[in-house]
Write a protein that holds these residues in place. Sequence first.
Motif, PDB file in Angstrom:
ATOM      1  N   ILE A 155      13.273 -32.585 -32.944  1.00 40.03           N
ATOM      2  CA  ILE A 155      12.150 -32.152 -32.139  1.00 40.03           C
ATOM      3  C   ILE A 155      12.090 -30.614 -32.518  1.00 40.03           C
ATOM      4  O   ILE A 155      13.012 -30.084 -32.415  1.00 40.03           O
ATOM      5  N   ALA A 156      10.714 -30.136 -33.074  1.00 38.47           N
ATOM      6  CA  ALA A 156      10.572 -29.074 -33.647  1.00 38.47           C
ATOM      7  C   ALA A 156       9.376 -28.306 -32.617  1.00 38.47           C
ATOM      8  O   ALA A 156       8.363 -29.068 -32.493  1.00 38.47           O
ATOM      9  N   GLU A 157       9.754 -27.309 -31.972  1.00 39.30           N
ATOM     10  CA  GLU A 157       8.860 -26.791 -31.036  1.00 39.30           C
ATOM     11  C   GLU A 157       9.018 -25.469 -30.802  1.00 39.30           C
ATOM     12  O   GLU A 157      10.150 -24.654 -31.068  1.00 39.30           O
ATOM     13  N   PRO A 158       7.906 -24.377 -30.537  1.00 37.08           N
ATOM     14  CA  PRO A 158       7.785 -23.018 -30.743  1.00 37.08           C
ATOM     15  C   PRO A 158       8.928 -22.794 -29.468  1.00 37.08           C
ATOM     16  O   PRO A 158       9.012 -23.055 -28.303  1.00 37.08           O
ATOM     17  N   ARG A 159       9.344 -21.382 -29.848  1.00 36.88           N
ATOM     18  CA  ARG A 159      10.472 -20.571 -28.701  1.00 36.88           C
ATOM     19  C   ARG A 159       9.579 -19.047 -28.494  1.00 36.88           C
ATOM     20  O   ARG A 159       8.951 -18.748 -29.372  1.00 36.88           O
ATOM     21  N   LYS A 171      10.305  -7.207 -32.529  1.00 37.28           N
ATOM     22  CA  LYS A 171      10.610  -8.357 -32.041  1.00 37.28           C
ATOM     23  C   LYS A 171      11.292  -9.151 -33.052  1.00 37.28           C
ATOM     24  O   LYS A 171      11.451  -9.151 -34.212  1.00 37.28           O
ATOM     25  N   LEU A 172      12.196 -10.283 -32.528  1.00 33.31           N
ATOM     26  CA  LEU A 172      12.659 -11.438 -33.104  1.00 33.31           C
ATOM     27  C   LEU A 172      11.808 -12.653 -32.591  1.00 33.31           C
ATOM     28  O   LEU A 172      11.533 -12.849 -31.616  1.00 33.31           O
ATOM     29  N   ARG A 173      11.023 -13.036 -33.624  1.00 33.70           N
ATOM     30  CA  ARG A 173      10.000 -13.948 -33.538  1.00 33.70           C
ATOM     31  C   ARG A 173      10.750 -15.539 -34.185  1.00 33.70           C
ATOM     32  O   ARG A 173      10.576 -15.433 -35.572  1.00 33.70           O
ATOM     33  N   PRO A 174      10.712 -16.307 -33.518  1.00 31.13           N
ATOM     34  CA  PRO A 174      11.232 -17.872 -33.938  1.00 31.13           C
ATOM     35  C   PRO A 174      10.033 -18.582 -34.454  1.00 31.13           C
ATOM     36  O   PRO A 174       8.944 -18.550 -33.970  1.00 31.13           O
ATOM     37  N   GLY A 175      10.418 -19.397 -35.357  1.00 30.78           N
ATOM     38  CA  GLY A 175       9.371 -20.326 -35.838  1.00 30.78           C
ATOM     39  C   GLY A 175       9.842 -21.524 -36.638  1.00 30.78           C
ATOM     40  O   GLY A 175      11.332 -21.654 -36.623  1.00 30.78           O
ATOM     41  N   TYR A 176       9.163 -22.537 -37.168  1.00 30.12           N
ATOM     42  CA  TYR A 176       9.728 -23.631 -37.819  1.00 30.12           C
ATOM     43  C   TYR A 176       8.586 -24.169 -38.566  1.00 30.12           C
ATOM     44  O   TYR A 176       7.251 -23.707 -38.622  1.00 30.12           O
ATOM     45  N   SER A 177       8.981 -24.920 -39.737  1.00 29.71           N
ATOM     46  CA  SER A 177       7.939 -25.649 -40.630  1.00 29.71           C
ATOM     47  C   SER A 177       8.408 -27.177 -40.672  1.00 29.71           C
ATOM     48  O   SER A 177       9.660 -27.298 -40.532  1.00 29.71           O
ATOM     49  N   VAL A 178       7.549 -27.967 -40.856  1.00 31.77           N
ATOM     50  CA  VAL A 178       7.882 -29.441 -41.039  1.00 31.77           C
ATOM     51  C   VAL A 178       6.839 -29.833 -42.318  1.00 31.77           C
ATOM     52  O   VAL A 178       5.723 -29.593 -42.488  1.00 31.77           O
ATOM     53  N   LYS A 179       7.460 -30.309 -43.211  1.00 29.44           N
ATOM     54  CA  LYS A 179       6.843 -30.931 -44.521  1.00 29.44           C
ATOM     55  C   LYS A 179       7.187 -32.233 -44.687  1.00 29.44           C
ATOM     56  O   LYS A 179       8.490 -32.824 -44.744  1.00 29.44           O
ATOM     57  N   THR A 180       6.250 -32.869 -45.353  1.00 29.11           N
ATOM     58  CA  THR A 180       6.597 -34.423 -45.641  1.00 29.11           C
ATOM     59  C   THR A 180       6.173 -34.464 -47.122  1.00 29.11           C
ATOM     60  O   THR A 180       5.500 -33.984 -47.572  1.00 29.11           O
ATOM     61  N   SER A 181       7.022 -35.495 -47.766  1.00 29.86           N
ATOM     62  CA  SER A 181       6.744 -35.763 -49.156  1.00 29.86           C
ATOM     63  C   SER A 181       6.802 -37.067 -49.373  1.00 29.86           C
ATOM     64  O   SER A 181       7.788 -37.848 -49.381  1.00 29.86           O
ATOM     65  N   LEU A 182       5.552 -37.579 -49.603  1.00 32.84           N
ATOM     66  CA  LEU A 182       5.421 -38.908 -49.925  1.00 32.84           C
ATOM     67  C   LEU A 182       6.189 -39.560 -51.166  1.00 32.84           C
ATOM     68  O   LEU A 182       6.537 -40.638 -51.477  1.00 32.84           O
ATOM     69  N   ARG A 183       6.107 -38.651 -52.255  1.00 31.59           N
ATOM     70  CA  ARG A 183       6.864 -38.902 -53.535  1.00 31.59           C
ATOM     71  C   ARG A 183       8.249 -39.041 -53.486  1.00 31.59           C
ATOM     72  O   ARG A 183       8.762 -39.995 -54.035  1.00 31.59           O
ATOM     73  N   ARG A 184       8.925 -38.387 -52.534  1.00 33.95           N
ATOM     74  CA  ARG A 184      10.173 -38.312 -52.352  1.00 33.95           C
ATOM     75  C   ARG A 184      10.615 -39.070 -51.102  1.00 33.95           C
ATOM     76  O   ARG A 184      11.913 -39.267 -50.717  1.00 33.95           O
ATOM     77  N   ASP A 185       9.652 -39.684 -50.279  1.00 31.22           N
ATOM     78  CA  ASP A 185      10.017 -40.392 -48.855  1.00 31.22           C
ATOM     79  C   ASP A 185      10.898 -39.520 -48.077  1.00 31.22           C
ATOM     80  O   ASP A 185      11.764 -39.998 -47.570  1.00 31.22           O
ATOM     81  N   GLU A 186      10.593 -38.399 -47.892  1.00 32.33           N
ATOM     82  CA  GLU A 186      11.396 -37.414 -47.041  1.00 32.33           C
ATOM     83  C   GLU A 186      10.483 -36.539 -46.209  1.00 32.33           C
ATOM     84  O   GLU A 186       9.340 -36.149 -46.365  1.00 32.33           O
ATOM     85  N   VAL A 187      10.915 -36.162 -44.888  1.00 33.37           N
ATOM     86  CA  VAL A 187      10.567 -35.128 -44.017  1.00 33.37           C
ATOM     87  C   VAL A 187      11.640 -34.084 -43.982  1.00 33.37           C
ATOM     88  O   VAL A 187      12.775 -34.212 -43.503  1.00 33.37           O
ATOM     89  N   THR A 188      10.974 -33.004 -44.054  1.00 35.55           N
ATOM     90  CA  THR A 188      11.970 -31.530 -44.117  1.00 35.55           C
ATOM     91  C   THR A 188      11.479 -30.715 -42.793  1.00 35.55           C
ATOM     92  O   THR A 188      10.373 -30.402 -42.782  1.00 35.55           O
TER      93      THR A 188
END
Length: 448
Positions: A155-159, A171-188
């Motif tokens: 679960i990736a959610e904003p803080r 400030k300290l600003r949290p963040g996240y990123s989600v990337k998918t790769s169909l070529r490599r069959d992966e979610v990062t």
Amino acid sequence: MDKKLDLTEPIIAWLLKPDSNCAEVAAMLRDTGKRFELTVPFRDNFDKYQQWFLSSGMVVLHDKPLEPVELPNIIRTVSNGRFYTLVGCRVSGSVSAGTGTGVVVPTYVVFGNSKTNFEKIHAMRSGIPGLSPWSGISSLSLSLGDGSSKKTEVIAEPRNEIVVDASVGLKLRPGYSVKTSLRRDEVTARQMVFIETRTDELRDWTWHLFYHRSLMNLLTISDWVPRTFADLEVLRDEDFYELDGEKREMWHPVLSYMPRVDRSHFENPESQYLFRFSDIREEGIRKWLELVDRCQQGMTLLAYVAKEQEHLALETLNMLTGTMLDCIGWYVVKTKNQIKRMKRNSKTGEMQSAGFYQMLEAVQEELGDVFPFTDPEDWRRNMRKAFVGNKHGDAEGVDFQTMYDMTMQSLVIARMWVGLQLGADGNTLKERVSSDEIGKRVSRFIAW
């Protein structure tokens, strides 16, 4: 790293007129590995580009002196529809009359907008390796389910951001990123924590960088792992774009060697922190910024030694460490008005340090019961001998091993003192010393 931010392969960039997007002359923009360079060609007609680089301040053409043309601080360029704004430009070397090229060296290269003047900025955002584990802020959570379940949830959610100092928009600003790769069959999925400064009025780059550098130095002092910026972006309030009917801020990536920004590889160090954000909280960071201002030379030296220790000769390291302790001791003596450790200068009449040994005593007293080593008097005596012996050729010094031990002990002491000033618990610092990057090198001297 994004290819558009990689200038190790030179690109042809057109210089734009200051007040429009009309291209004037083609130049070469590249990253040399030590700095960014814009190589500008010119003909033998004393145009403004040639005058940027002429070593002589006065040019006479057809018996008439030409008005000198000063190199602008901001140069805008475009290459294949990508805009690069060069900020803090200066000339490298000089040229003589005739057809040739001159080199402009910018302090910063800003990628993005063609119209924005980045002389001053409203906001800056930076990423530093280790900031997420040091701060303890996580935007990702992992759920493996019970034994009967085959489901795994990430679960990736904003803080919420942490406001460190509202007066400077820090400030300290949290963040996240989600990337998918169909070529490599992966979610990062990746989490990150950024340092951000933001003000209503436009500020110089150096104003913003003071806070970003200061926090990076704090992390480096905490775990004794050198680091550089892994990301740096800037913003002006007038820069935005619309998406789904909403205005979004347009942050611009920055390329720089002063400070160095290295996007090529990001990995959090496997650190043992002497103190963390949870130990000092927002108030501790504000106290650190005060300490950087009031004990500037001492904290600057401590941060420098933390970054460069492995590249310094032991004698040099000992002298820098001794000077840093001298500065810390004098800061303590002045702020607590310890007259007994002062003496009056016979020429100026001003109060000054009574001596290096007395400054070591002042630092030791500050640590009190959490002084980490078994023999405080032995540390003071041998550290003084090592420091004075390195400073003066006719003074008695110590052997190499003793110098090493005293220097490492002094670095632990200085960092524990910083932690205590920022509000860290003394007993917590004691527990962590033996596994600390420096503390474990002199663990046989630790008192517990």
